[in-house]
Design an enzyme around this catalytic site. Structure first.
Site, PDB file in Angstrom:
ATOM      1  N   GLU A  57       0.823  -1.199   0.000  1.00 47.35           N
ATOM      2  CA  GLU A  57       0.000   0.000   0.000  1.00 47.35           C
ATOM      3  C   GLU A  57       0.863   1.257   0.000  1.00 47.35           C
ATOM      4  O   GLU A  57       1.852   1.354   0.718  1.00 47.35           O
ATOM      5  CB  GLU A  57      -0.887  -0.014   1.251  1.00 47.35           C
ATOM      6  CG  GLU A  57      -1.786   1.201   1.406  1.00 47.35           C
ATOM      7  CD  GLU A  57      -2.519   1.204   2.741  1.00 47.35           C
ATOM      8  OE1 GLU A  57      -3.552   1.884   2.838  1.00 47.35           O
ATOM      9  OE2 GLU A  57      -2.055   0.512   3.683  1.00 47.35           O
TER      10      GLU A  57
ATOM     11  N   CYS B 197      -5.148  -3.141   3.180  1.00 49.14           N
ATOM     12  CA  CYS B 197      -4.733  -3.009   4.580  1.00 49.14           C
ATOM     13  C   CYS B 197      -5.896  -3.178   5.568  1.00 49.14           C
ATOM     14  O   CYS B 197      -6.321  -4.294   5.847  1.00 49.14           O
ATOM     15  CB  CYS B 197      -4.033  -1.668   4.771  1.00 49.14           C
ATOM     16  SG  CYS B 197      -3.061  -1.549   6.294  1.00 49.14           S
TER      17      CYS B 197
ATOM     18  N   LYS C 251     -10.214   1.862  -1.271  1.00 49.44           N
ATOM     19  CA  LYS C 251     -10.180   1.365   0.097  1.00 49.44           C
ATOM     20  C   LYS C 251     -11.506   1.693   0.769  1.00 49.44           C
ATOM     21  O   LYS C 251     -11.956   2.847   0.759  1.00 49.44           O
ATOM     22  CB  LYS C 251      -9.016   2.005   0.847  1.00 49.44           C
ATOM     23  CG  LYS C 251      -8.755   1.421   2.226  1.00 49.44           C
ATOM     24  CD  LYS C 251      -7.457   1.986   2.801  1.00 49.44           C
ATOM     25  CE  LYS C 251      -7.115   1.345   4.145  1.00 49.44           C
ATOM     26  NZ  LYS C 251      -5.824   1.844   4.673  1.00 49.44           N
TER      27      LYS C 251
END
Length: 519
Positions: A269, A378, A344
Site C-alpha cells: 500500500e 490493509c 479502500k
C-alpha cells in the site's frame, strides 16, 4: 473540480488468439521485418497451415495491431530422424504432413515484430503451445531453433562451443536464450537445417519441452490442478530524487517476478509516498493531494510493466482525487492490458486525520487469466464482511497491500488475513513496506513481513503459511498455490466453514449500485 481518472486512457489491449485468413498479409510483412535475409512465408503457405491445423497457429495483437505469431503442426516424431531438415518436417511450410494422431507438437516458427521485442511476447506464444500440448495429451514440443548470433562468432568457435556458451549464459543469443528460458532442453545441433539462414550459418538447435502430464492412453490418471504463482514484495522505502528512480525500483521487482514466471506480483500500500521525499509540501493534507498528481504516471508505468513483463500486477495503492474527494485506490494491471480499481473501503483514523482520505463504496472482483481475485487494502482485511462478499462474488485469491508502522499494526493485518483464509476457503497474499522516510509525515517508519497464507487443513502448508519473508528487510517471496485444491477443500475439508454458515440465524447485508444484497 477533478473528475475520476478514465482508466481506459491508460489501458492497452493485448490478445492472444488463433490466426485467421485475414492475417496473412500482415504476417508476410512481419516475416520480412524479422528475417530480412530469408524468404518469408507466402500467402499460400499460411493458408495451407490454417487449412490443416488452425488450432496450432497463434498470433498476438496489441491494440488491434498484429505483432507476433507462432506456427506448428503435430507429427509422429518417431517417423523423423533427429537430424531432420526444415523442409522435411514442415513440408516446406505447407504442413500437409500434419498428423492429428501424432504424439509431438513441432514448432515451426515464432515471429515477433522487431518494434515489439522485449515485451516477452514469445513467452506468451510458447505458453499457448504448452497449453495446446496438455489439452491434446501430447508427449512434447520439439523445435528446430535458429542461432542467429553465431555468424559473429563462427571464426572463433564451433557451433557446439557457441551453444555451450549460450547455455551457461556467457553469451546471449536472441533465439536460443529465449527458448532455454522457456523450459526447453537443448538436445542436439543440426547442420544444414536451413542453408539460407546466413546469421545461423545454416545451423539450428534441436530442443524439446516435455509434457510431464502426458498419459499414454489419454485417460486422466491424476487429480486436476490449477497452479497460480504469486510474488509478494517486501518493499524498502527510501528517498528518491525523481519519478524515474521510483520507477526503476518497481521495475526491478516486476522483472524479477517475471523471470520466475509468476502470474501475479503484489506491491504494498502507498509505495508512492516515496515520491514525497522530493516534493516541497508543508502540510500532510497538501502532500497527499500532491501525491495524487503522480497517478497518471503511476498508471502508465504499471500498465506498461504488466504487458512488457507478461505478469499481472497489483500495484499496491495510490491516491486519486474525484470531485475534490481524496481516495486510497488499489489498482489491478492485467497482462492483457486491462486495468481495474478498488477504493479502500475502511479508512484508518490516521488516514483521515493526516490526509483527509474518504472511503470507497463498492467491493470489486476482477476476472483474470488465473481466475477471480479481489483487492482488500490493509485495514479492509480486518473486516470479515468484506472478504465474505468478495468470496461470494467468486474471488479465490485476496490480495492485501498494507502499510503499517510497527509490529502491532502488522499483526492485526496478519492474523485477520489468516482468519479470512479459514472462513472463506481462499488464499490471501499480503505485502508491506519496510524502511524509513524521514520528514514524510504519517509515512516515516514502516514494519512488514510479506507472506502468502492458506486455509488451515492437512492439504495445505503447516501453520497455514505457504511462504513468508523475514521481517523488515527488502526482499520478496514466491509461492505456487492450487486453485483447484481450494474448490475441493470447500466441500471436503475437515471443517467446511462456508457451507456450515447458519444463514437461518444471520447473514451479511450490503448495498451495491443502489440495491440491497445479502451473503
Amino acid at each position: 473540480m477533478a473528475k475520476q481518472l478514465d482508466l481506459s486512457e491508460f489501458e492497452s489491449r493485448i490478445v492472444l488468439r488463433n490466426m485467421q485468413e485475414s492475417d496473412c498479409d500482415r504476417l508476410v510483412e512481419i516475416g520480412l521485418k524479422c528475417f530480412p535475409k530469408m524468404e518469408p512465408w507466402s500467402r499460400d503457405q499460411l493458408l495451407s497451415q490454417l487449412k490443416h491445423f488452425p488450432e496450432g497457429q497463434f498470433c498476438i495483437e496489441i491494440d488491434d495491431e498484429l505483432v507476433a505469431s507462432a506456427t506448428s503442426l503435430i507429427v509422429d516424431f518417431d517417423l523423423y530422424s533427429d537430424w531432420h531438415n526444415w523442409k522435411e518436417i514442415s513440408d516446406n511450410g505447407y504442413i500437409r504432413n500434419h498428423d492429428p494422431n501424432g504424439d509431438t507438437l513441432y514448432g515451426i516458427e515464432i515471429m515477433v515484430d522487431p518494434e515489439y521485442r522485449g515485451m516477452k511476447l514469445a513467452r506468451r506464444l510458447y505458453q499457448a503451445r504448452k497449453d495446446l500440448v496438455r489439452d491434446r495429451n501430447l508427449k512434447s514440443i520439439v523445435i528446430g531453433g535458429r542461432i542467429p548470433g553465431y555468424a559473429k562468432h563462427q571464426d572463433e568457435m564451433t557451433a557446439h562451443e557457441y551453444a555451450e556458451n549460450v547455455e551457461d549464459k556467457t553469451l546471449y543469443d536472441p533465439v536460443l536464450t529465449t527458448q532455454l528460458s522457456n523450459g526447453f532442453e537443448l538436445k542436439q545441433l543440426i547442420p544444414d537445417y536451413l542453408p539460407s539462414d546466413e546469421d545461423s550459418v545454416g545451423w539450428a538447435t534441436y530442443l524439446e519441452w516435455t509434457n510431464v502430464d502426458y498419459r499414454p492412453y489419454k485417460k486422466r490418471a491424476i487429480r486436476p490442478v490449477q497452479v497460480v504463482r504469486i510474488a509478494a514484495v517486501q518493499y524498502q522505502m527510501r528517498t528518491v530524487k525523481d519519478f524515474e528512480e521510483f520507477s526503476a525500483q518497481c521495475a526491478f521487482f516486476v522483472d524479477s517476478a517475471s523471470d520466475y514466471k509468476c502470474d501475479f506480483v503484489l506491491f504494498p500500500e502507498l509505495i508512492t509516498t516515496q515520491l514525497l521525499s522530493f516534493c516541497d509540501t508543508k502540510r500532510p493534507g497538501d502532500a497527499a493531494r500532491k501525491l495524487a498528481e503522480f497517478t497518471p504516471q503511476y498508471l502508465e508505468m504499471f500498465s506498461e510493466f504488466a504487458i512488457r513483463y507478461n505478469i499481472n500486477i497489483i500495484g499496491g495503492s495510490q491516491f486519486e482525487i474525484e470531485d475534490d474527494t481524496l481516495y486510497n485506490v488499489g489498482y489491478y494491471f492485467g497482462r492483457d492490458g486491462s486495468i481495474g480499481r478498488q477504493r479502500k473501503i475502511h479508512v484508518t483514523p490516521a488516514e483521515w486525520k493526516w490526509w483527509g482520505v474518504a472511503g470507497g463504496n463498492k467491493i470489486e472482483v476482477f476476472d483474470t487469466d488465473c481466475g477471480r481475485i479481489a483487492i482488500l487494502i490493509c485495514y479492509d482485511i480486518e473486516f470479515p464482511e468484506i472478504a465474505r462478499i468478495a468470496s461470494q462474488k467468486g474471488a479465490r485469491i485476496l490480495f492485501v497491500p498494507f502499510n503499517t508502522d510497527e509490529r502491532h499494526g502488522y499483526l492485526r493485518v496478519r492474523h485477520c488475513a489468516l482468519a479470512r483464509c479459514v472462513e472463506n476457503h481462499v488464499y490471501v497474499a499480503v505485502a508491506g513496506c519496510v524502511g524509513n522516510l524521514p520528514f514524510v509525515n504519517n509515512a516515516d517508519i514502516h514494519y512488514a513481513q510479506s507472506g502468502i497464507f492458506t486455509p488451515a487443513d492437512f492439504s495445505f502448508s503447516r501453520d497455514a503459511v505457504a511462504a513468508e519473508c523475514n521481517p523488515n528487510i527488502e526482499t520478496f517471496v514466491i509461492q505456487d498455490v492450487d486453485i483447484e485444491l481450494l474448490r475441493r477443500h470447500r466441500y471436503r475439508g475437515t471443517t467446511q466453514n462456508w457451507n456450515d454458515r447458519r444463514r437461518d440465524l444471520y447473514e451479511i447485508r450490503y448495498v451495491e449500485d443502489g440495491k440491497s444484497k445479502s451473503v
